[in-house]
Design a protein around this motif. Structure first.
Motif, PDB file in Angstrom:
ATOM      1  N   GLU A 114      -4.842   5.138   6.659  1.00 42.36           N
ATOM      2  CA  GLU A 114      -3.982   6.138   7.281  1.00 42.36           C
ATOM      3  C   GLU A 114      -2.679   6.290   6.507  1.00 42.36           C
ATOM      4  OE1 GLU A 114      -3.510   5.031  11.349  1.00 42.36           O
ATOM      5  OE2 GLU A 114      -5.635   5.237  11.816  1.00 42.36           O
ATOM      6  N   ILE A 115      -2.196   5.197   5.911  1.00 44.37           N
ATOM      7  CA  ILE A 115      -1.016   5.287   5.063  1.00 44.37           C
ATOM      8  C   ILE A 115      -1.315   6.204   3.876  1.00 44.37           C
ATOM      9  CG2 ILE A 115       0.457   4.004   3.455  1.00 44.37           C
ATOM     10  CD1 ILE A 115       0.297   1.628   5.370  1.00 44.37           C
ATOM     11  N   GLY A 116      -2.474   5.999   3.233  1.00 51.39           N
ATOM     12  CA  GLY A 116      -2.849   6.848   2.103  1.00 51.39           C
ATOM     13  C   GLY A 116      -2.961   8.305   2.500  1.00 51.39           C
ATOM     14  N   HIS A 117      -3.595   8.561   3.641  1.00 54.03           N
ATOM     15  CA  HIS A 117      -3.723   9.943   4.120  1.00 54.03           C
ATOM     16  C   HIS A 117      -2.348  10.539   4.404  1.00 54.03           C
ATOM     17  CE1 HIS A 117      -4.999  13.415   6.452  1.00 54.03           C
ATOM     18  NE2 HIS A 117      -4.228  12.994   7.449  1.00 54.03           N
TER      19      HIS A 117
ATOM     20  N   ALA B 250      28.531  10.629   5.149  1.00 59.14           N
ATOM     21  CA  ALA B 250      27.393  11.435   4.721  1.00 59.14           C
ATOM     22  C   ALA B 250      26.336  10.566   4.046  1.00 59.14           C
ATOM     23  CB  ALA B 250      27.857  12.524   3.766  1.00 59.14           C
ATOM     24  N   THR B 251      25.077  10.828   4.363  1.00 58.02           N
ATOM     25  CA  THR B 251      23.948  10.084   3.808  1.00 58.02           C
ATOM     26  C   THR B 251      23.029  11.049   3.084  1.00 58.02           C
ATOM     27  OG1 THR B 251      24.044   8.526   5.652  1.00 58.02           O
ATOM     28  CG2 THR B 251      22.017   8.564   4.370  1.00 58.02           C
ATOM     29  N   PRO B 252      22.536  10.680   1.900  1.00 57.23           N
ATOM     30  CA  PRO B 252      21.572  11.559   1.214  1.00 57.23           C
ATOM     31  C   PRO B 252      20.380  11.857   2.112  1.00 57.23           C
ATOM     32  CG  PRO B 252      22.291   9.787  -0.228  1.00 57.23           C
ATOM     33  CD  PRO B 252      22.830   9.464   1.135  1.00 57.23           C
ATOM     34  N   ALA B 253      19.827  13.054   1.964  1.00 55.35           N
ATOM     35  CA  ALA B 253      18.693  13.460   2.790  1.00 55.35           C
ATOM     36  C   ALA B 253      17.463  12.623   2.449  1.00 55.35           C
ATOM     37  CB  ALA B 253      18.391  14.940   2.584  1.00 55.35           C
ATOM     38  N   GLY B 254      16.691  12.322   3.464  1.00 56.83           N
ATOM     39  CA  GLY B 254      15.486  11.540   3.249  1.00 56.83           C
ATOM     40  C   GLY B 254      14.755  11.251   4.533  1.00 56.83           C
ATOM     41  N   LEU B 255      13.843  10.293   4.481  1.00 57.08           N
ATOM     42  CA  LEU B 255      12.983   9.965   5.605  1.00 57.08           C
ATOM     43  C   LEU B 255      12.897   8.457   5.776  1.00 57.08           C
ATOM     44  CD1 LEU B 255      10.012  12.297   4.622  1.00 57.08           C
ATOM     45  CD2 LEU B 255      11.730  12.813   6.377  1.00 57.08           C
ATOM     46  N   LEU B 256      12.630   8.028   7.004  1.00 60.65           N
ATOM     47  CA  LEU B 256      12.312   6.633   7.278  1.00 60.65           C
ATOM     48  C   LEU B 256      10.826   6.578   7.611  1.00 60.65           C
ATOM     49  CD1 LEU B 256      13.680   3.855   7.474  1.00 60.65           C
ATOM     50  CD2 LEU B 256      13.807   4.185   9.947  1.00 60.65           C
ATOM     51  N   LEU B 257      10.091   5.786   6.832  1.00 61.65           N
ATOM     52  CA  LEU B 257       8.642   5.727   6.959  1.00 61.65           C
ATOM     53  C   LEU B 257       8.215   4.356   7.468  1.00 61.65           C
ATOM     54  CD1 LEU B 257       7.762   7.337   3.498  1.00 61.65           C
ATOM     55  CD2 LEU B 257       7.992   8.499   5.707  1.00 61.65           C
ATOM     56  N   GLY B 258       7.629   4.308   8.648  1.00 64.51           N
ATOM     57  CA  GLY B 258       7.117   3.059   9.182  1.00 64.51           C
ATOM     58  C   GLY B 258       5.750   2.750   8.607  1.00 64.51           C
ATOM     59  N   PHE B 259       5.469   1.467   8.378  1.00 66.27           N
ATOM     60  CA  PHE B 259       4.181   1.101   7.794  1.00 66.27           C
ATOM     61  C   PHE B 259       3.481  -0.059   8.513  1.00 66.27           C
ATOM     62  CE2 PHE B 259       7.553  -1.125   5.426  1.00 66.27           C
ATOM     63  CZ  PHE B 259       7.185  -2.456   5.594  1.00 66.27           C
ATOM     64  N   ALA B 260       4.204  -0.894   9.256  1.00 62.05           N
ATOM     65  CA  ALA B 260       3.626  -2.136   9.776  1.00 62.05           C
ATOM     66  C   ALA B 260       2.446  -1.898  10.707  1.00 62.05           C
ATOM     67  CB  ALA B 260       4.701  -2.947  10.490  1.00 62.05           C
TER      68      ALA B 260
ATOM     69  N   VAL C   7       0.842  -1.201   0.000  1.00 62.01           N
ATOM     70  CA  VAL C   7       0.000   0.000   0.000  1.00 62.01           C
ATOM     71  C   VAL C   7       0.872   1.244   0.000  1.00 62.01           C
ATOM     72  CG1 VAL C   7      -1.638   1.356   1.382  1.00 62.01           C
ATOM     73  CG2 VAL C   7      -1.985  -1.109   1.094  1.00 62.01           C
ATOM     74  N   LEU C   8       1.907   1.250   0.835  1.00 58.42           N
ATOM     75  CA  LEU C   8       2.793   2.401   0.906  1.00 58.42           C
ATOM     76  C   LEU C   8       3.549   2.600  -0.406  1.00 58.42           C
ATOM     77  CD1 LEU C   8       4.169   4.702   2.429  1.00 58.42           C
ATOM     78  CD2 LEU C   8       5.753   3.024   3.416  1.00 58.42           C
ATOM     79  N   LEU C   9       4.085   1.525  -0.954  1.00 60.52           N
ATOM     80  CA  LEU C   9       4.837   1.641  -2.206  1.00 60.52           C
ATOM     81  C   LEU C   9       3.953   2.166  -3.336  1.00 60.52           C
ATOM     82  CD1 LEU C   9       6.979  -1.629  -2.098  1.00 60.52           C
ATOM     83  CD2 LEU C   9       7.822   0.726  -1.928  1.00 60.52           C
TER      84      LEU C   9
END
Length: 489
Positions: free
Chosen positions: A474-477, A458-468, A394-396
């Motif tokens: 709520e993932i869609g929102h 150095a790490t490229p900027a980004g986010l860690l998104l939890g889904f489980a 769903v997240l992907l």
């Protein structure tokens, strides 16, 4: 202030269930300790005391008896009752916290070590990381198993083996051998109060102050905390598409005594350590008599093929300590984890565990042993793996439809979270703060970077998104809100 006025002002609450004599005892004790009733002060006769507070004489006599027994009052028939002169005169309270007794240097290190770790402090919402799907857990089964143990208490309800409940260790041994290729006996397994306790014990007994320890950067901050608390010098080692860059560590800090790694599913980037890197890490550890801590925190949740074999399964020199947790498989509140130690280290870890808390709570261990033995554990993992895979999909799909021009996804074949890199120029912290204001949690990848790491990490900027733990709607929102943030709406 006159003694009679002090007595009359003593706080008594007649509506409380606590007996009045206990309230009177506590109020007088407080007044003596803070100096309101000074040493040597003569108290009114009991009948006058009763009149001042409108209480019975027996209430006063009972309170006096307790205070006298504890040394706060002196007195004799015909002489009166006095506040004991043996009670020290209280000194003025310190005006500032800086005047209080300070923590030891080690205490300050321990307290500061986990300040950088983010804790969950609000209701569950998208995209919380590190959180399994709790509503999927069969609590009715667990309650039944625990109740059955409570109904049949035996000698094991006393102080038990610091290593843990033996039937549980035997069952974990079979499970780890079958699912992760871990080579062990039950005697090598030590049950802990979560993997965090395991990391603290290992840092404490394997490292001396000043010893160097390799730490993935970006990496799990909850592991660098115990290392720093032990006085170790944490050396950040960069992570790329093959996992920990062993060659970098060897070139810049070959004398390290320990390396902490998440080889099956790197936290937070999600990559798996290549076979070449695994063999290189083990070779370095064997040659330098160093330890390798393998944190296998969520390997059960691999969505493409069977779980990868553990690093420990390749170890022939007895240098890998395998650390596992049940927080991600069952539920975090259970606080059960385990270590698989090389045979030569196992006894020392058992003794260290005994120092920390004697042993982990026995009834949850018993219930877990029954949970595994009756097949509930395997069924729960299969069901949760399927649920996680559905929510990952769903997240992907949502990211591909809404944010393909804004985010590039990292590996998505395992785990409870997805790493997503910004395609454009965005400030991680600003996006994260804006997300909180809009009701979603966005963990910046920079949160996992070691503050002392150099450009090599150095790490490229980004986010860690939890889904489980997040429901599909709520993932869609959450993805729609994230899209609005990234597009400046």
């Amino acid at each position: 202030m006159l003694v009679a006025d002090i007595i009359a002002a003593l706080p008594l609450e007649r509506a409380l269930p606590e007996p009045l004599f206990r309230q009177l005892y506590a109020a007088m004790k407080a007044a003596i300790l803070d100096g309101t009733l000074a040493p040597g002060t003569q108290l009114p006769p009991t009948r006058a005391f009763c009149a001042l507070l409108s209480v019975s004489r027996q209430t006063v006599l009972n309170a006096y008896a307790l205070l006298a027994a504890e040394g706060y009052l002196d007195g004799a028939v015909g002489r009166g009752t006095f506040v004991s002169r043996a009670v020290p005169v209280p000194k003025a309270a310190a005006a500032a916290t800086g005047l209080l007794r300070p923590l030891s240097a080690r205490g300050q290190d321990v307290v500061a070590a986990m300040q950088q770790v983010a804790f969950h402090r609000s209701a569950l919402r998208a995209f919380r990381v590190g959180m399994p799907r709790i509503d999927h857990f069969p609590f009715d089964v667990w309650n039944r198993l625990e109740a059955r143990r409570w109904r049949r208490p035996d000698h094991q309800f006393g102080y038990s083996d610091p290593a843990g409940f033996l039937p549980l260790r035997e069952l974990l041994c079979v499970y780890l051998q079958a699912s992760r290729g871990v080579r062990c006996t039950p005697q090598q397994i030590v049950i802990t109060s979560g993997s965090q306790q395991a990391l603290f014990l290992l840092s404490t007994i394997l490292l001396s102050p000043g010893d160097a320890a390799w730490m993935e950067s970006p990496g799990y901050r909850g592991a660098s905390g115990p290392l720093r608390a032990s006085g170790a010098r944490v050396f950040p080692v960069p992570v790329d598409g093959e996992g920990l860059d062993v060659a970098y560590g060897v070139a810049h800090c070959p004398q390290a005594k320990l390396a902490y790694v998440t080889p099956s599913h790197q936290m937070p980037l999600g990559v798996s350590m290549s076979l070449a890197r695994r063999l290189s890490l083990l070779d370095w550890a064997a040659r330098n008599k160093a330890w390798v801590v393998e944190d296998d925190y969520d390997s059960e949740y691999r969505y493409a093929g069977a779980p990868l074999a553990s690093l420990q399964s390749l170890d022939r020199a007895g240098c890998v300590i395998y650390v596992g947790t049940l927080s991600k498989v069952l539920f975090p509140g259970l606080r059960l984890g385990y270590m698989v130690a090389p045979p030569a280290l196992a006894d020392a870890l058992v003794q260290a565990k005994a120092v920390a808390d004697r042993h982990t709570a026995i009834v949850p261990q018993m219930a877990l042993a029954d949970f595994i033995a009756e097949g509930h554990f395997a069924r729960h993992i299969r069901r949760t793996r399927d649920s996680n895979a559905e929510r990952r999909d769903v997240l992907l799909r949502a990211l591909a439809q809404e944010l393909d021009d804004q985010l590039a996804c990292g590996p998505a074949d395992s785990g409870l979270e997805l790493c997503a890199y910004f395609r454009g120029a965005h400030d991680e912290d600003s996006v994260s703060r804006a997300g909180i204001e809009r009701g979603i949690e966005l963990r910046p990848l920079g949160h996992y970077a070691d503050p002392d790491a150099g450009p090599a990490c150095a790490t490229p900027a980004g986010l860690l998104l939890g889904f489980a733990a997040i429901k599909p709607d709520e993932i869609g929102h959450g993805v729609r809100v994230l899209g609005q943030l990234l597009r400046g709406r």
